[in-house]
Enzyme design. Structure first.
Site, mmCIF file in Angstrom:
data_model
loop_
_atom_site.group_PDB
_atom_site.id
_atom_site.type_symbol
_atom_site.label_atom_id
_atom_site.label_comp_id
_atom_site.label_asym_id
_atom_site.label_seq_id
_atom_site.Cartn_x
_atom_site.Cartn_y
_atom_site.Cartn_z
ATOM 1 N N ASN A 11 0.877 -1.174 0.000
ATOM 2 C CA ASN A 11 0.000 0.000 0.000
ATOM 3 C C ASN A 11 0.914 1.224 0.000
ATOM 4 O O ASN A 11 1.561 1.510 0.993
ATOM 5 C CB ASN A 11 -0.894 -0.033 1.257
ATOM 6 C CG ASN A 11 -1.749 1.215 1.393
ATOM 7 O OD1 ASN A 11 -1.832 2.029 0.461
ATOM 8 N ND2 ASN A 11 -2.387 1.361 2.536
ATOM 9 N N LYS A 63 0.018 4.225 -0.101
ATOM 10 C CA LYS A 63 -0.604 5.398 0.538
ATOM 11 C C LYS A 63 -0.358 6.621 -0.352
ATOM 12 O O LYS A 63 -0.350 6.498 -1.575
ATOM 13 C CB LYS A 63 -0.082 5.558 1.967
ATOM 14 C CG LYS A 63 -0.222 4.255 2.772
ATOM 15 C CD LYS A 63 0.069 4.400 4.227
ATOM 16 C CE LYS A 63 -0.092 3.034 4.899
ATOM 17 N NZ LYS A 63 0.099 3.100 6.333
ATOM 18 N N HIS A 102 -9.457 1.231 5.124
ATOM 19 C CA HIS A 102 -8.160 1.346 5.791
ATOM 20 C C HIS A 102 -8.316 2.244 7.024
ATOM 21 O O HIS A 102 -9.085 3.207 7.009
ATOM 22 C CB HIS A 102 -7.120 1.935 4.828
ATOM 23 C CG HIS A 102 -5.732 1.812 5.360
ATOM 24 N ND1 HIS A 102 -5.233 2.701 6.299
ATOM 25 C CD2 HIS A 102 -4.754 0.911 5.134
ATOM 26 C CE1 HIS A 102 -3.996 2.336 6.612
ATOM 27 N NE2 HIS A 102 -3.684 1.254 5.919
ATOM 28 N N GLU A 134 -6.615 4.541 8.124
ATOM 29 C CA GLU A 134 -6.397 5.980 7.865
ATOM 30 C C GLU A 134 -7.646 6.607 7.254
ATOM 31 O O GLU A 134 -7.948 7.770 7.513
ATOM 32 C CB GLU A 134 -5.155 6.165 6.977
ATOM 33 C CG GLU A 134 -3.884 5.860 7.769
ATOM 34 C CD GLU A 134 -2.733 5.273 6.961
ATOM 35 O OE1 GLU A 134 -2.756 5.359 5.712
ATOM 36 O OE2 GLU A 134 -1.809 4.721 7.585
ATOM 37 N N GLU A 148 -5.105 -5.059 10.435
ATOM 38 C CA GLU A 148 -4.040 -4.087 10.655
ATOM 39 C C GLU A 148 -4.263 -3.385 11.986
ATOM 40 O O GLU A 148 -5.030 -2.413 12.061
ATOM 41 C CB GLU A 148 -4.051 -3.044 9.538
ATOM 42 C CG GLU A 148 -3.807 -3.623 8.166
ATOM 43 C CD GLU A 148 -3.237 -2.573 7.217
ATOM 44 O OE1 GLU A 148 -2.114 -2.791 6.738
ATOM 45 O OE2 GLU A 148 -3.877 -1.544 6.987
ATOM 46 N N GLY A 193 2.999 1.921 10.758
ATOM 47 C CA GLY A 193 3.966 3.016 10.637
ATOM 48 C C GLY A 193 4.728 3.305 11.924
ATOM 49 O O GLY A 193 5.383 4.343 12.041
ATOM 50 N N SER A 221 3.821 -2.533 10.038
ATOM 51 C CA SER A 221 5.282 -2.601 10.152
ATOM 52 C C SER A 221 5.864 -3.939 9.679
ATOM 53 O O SER A 221 6.809 -4.457 10.274
ATOM 54 C CB SER A 221 5.725 -2.284 11.583
ATOM 55 O OG SER A 221 5.307 -0.977 11.942
ATOM 56 N N GLY A 234 5.067 1.155 4.524
ATOM 57 C CA GLY A 234 6.375 1.781 4.303
ATOM 58 C C GLY A 234 7.367 0.912 3.535
ATOM 59 O O GLY A 234 8.036 1.394 2.610
HETATM 60 P P1 13P Z 1 3.275 0.112 7.586
HETATM 61 O O1 13P Z 1 3.756 -1.158 6.939
HETATM 62 O O2 13P Z 1 4.022 1.337 7.111
HETATM 63 O O3 13P Z 1 3.223 -0.024 9.067
HETATM 64 O O4 13P Z 1 1.770 0.351 7.090
HETATM 65 C C1 13P Z 1 0.864 -0.684 7.163
HETATM 66 C C2 13P Z 1 -0.366 -0.293 6.426
HETATM 67 O O5 13P Z 1 -1.101 0.573 6.855
HETATM 68 C C3 13P Z 1 -0.639 -0.955 5.150
HETATM 69 O O6 13P Z 1 -1.924 -0.682 4.701
#
Ligand code: 13P
Length: 252
Positions: free
Chosen positions: A9, A11, A100, A102, A170, A176, A215, A237
């Site tokens: 992802n 983002k 998601h 976010e 998640e 993150g 992560s 990330g």
């Molecule tokens: P990270 O791998 O950066 O923690 O993000 C996870 C995520 O939100 C994937 O959708």
């Protein structure tokens, strides 16, 4: 037997002009390194909306699935800034993330709107990856199972027997932050989610994939993938670097 899926992802990262180079590098790394048969794992990238067409051109011919990061449940209309399912299909694409954390946190998506999106996807032949997960406060308050149950059941109520989706667990506190759930915490949550799916869908629940996200890196993917109910990963990330992302695909 569930086919593993490693999904990235992006983002709101990277640039349109970097898409060809990223995908050429990823294709090259996957071709060069893979111990596993390329068709034994689904590799997917959820990219920003303006990159979708270009990413499809460079990715899908090498078997990399391209997904949107969110869609609107209505097919068209006065919804400035949104992306519709017919637009996604018109690009030749069949996948999207929905719900998601976010989107839930910053754009007020709710269990009800996520469920409506899931239903719209399934009705129109799009495969949704439905994201669920508890916050740190919810985990610390002993609410993890109640939150997961509420989030998953909201979707199942809308989609019923047609619930052919991927779930991404998640935990918000792991996104993150560098704080990955332990292998045991991930397995526990995944088994719990599969139990909810089983209650509603019976044997069909065994075929549904549950990805872990939060992560994930090449250094922790192996232990996660050894868990019986972890069927893949949703990587934020670490998916921004195609070499590291290829390593994650290769490590699972
Ligand atoms: P990270 O791998 O950066 O923690 O993000 C996870 C995520 O939100 C994937 O959708």
């Amino acid at each position: 037997m569930r086919k593993p899926m490693i999904a990235g992802n992006w983002k709101m990262n990277l640039l349109y002009s970097k898409v060809p180079e990223y995908l050429q590098t990823l294709n090259r790394e996957l071709a060069a390194n893979s111990r596993i048969r390329r068709d034994a794992v689904d590799v997917l990238l959820a990219v920003p909306a303006p990159f979708l067409g270009l990413a499809r051109e460079y990715g899908e011919k090498h078997g990399i699935l391209i997904a949107a990061q969110t869609i609107h449940e209505k097919p068209e209309g006065a919804f400035t800034g949104e992306l519709s399912i017919p637009m996604l299909k018109d690009l030749g694409l069949r996948w999207t993330l929905i719900g998601h954390s976010e989107r839930r946190q910053y754009y007020n998506e709710t269990d009800a709107s996520v469920a409506a999106k899931a239903k719209a996807c399934l009705d129109q032949g799009i495969n949704p990856i439905v994201c669920v997960g508890e916050t740190r406060a919810e985990r610390e308050g002993g609410q993890t199972e109640a939150v997961l149950k509420r989030q998953v059941e909201a979707v199942l109520r809308e989609t019923g027997a047609a619930s052919n989706f991927v779930i991404a667990y998640e935990p918000v506190w792991a996104i993150g932050t560098g704080l990955t759930a332990t292998d045991e915490q991930a397995q526990e949550a995944h088994a719990f989610i599969r139990g909810i799916l089983r209650q509603k869908l019976g044997g069909a629940a065994e075929a549904l994939r549950i990805l872990y996200g939060g992560s994930v890196k090449s250094s922790n993917i192996k232990g996660l993938m050894k868990q019986p109910d972890v069927d893949g990963a949703l990587v934020g990330g670490a998916s921004l670097d195609p070499v590291e992302f290829a390593r994650i695909v290769d490590c699972q």
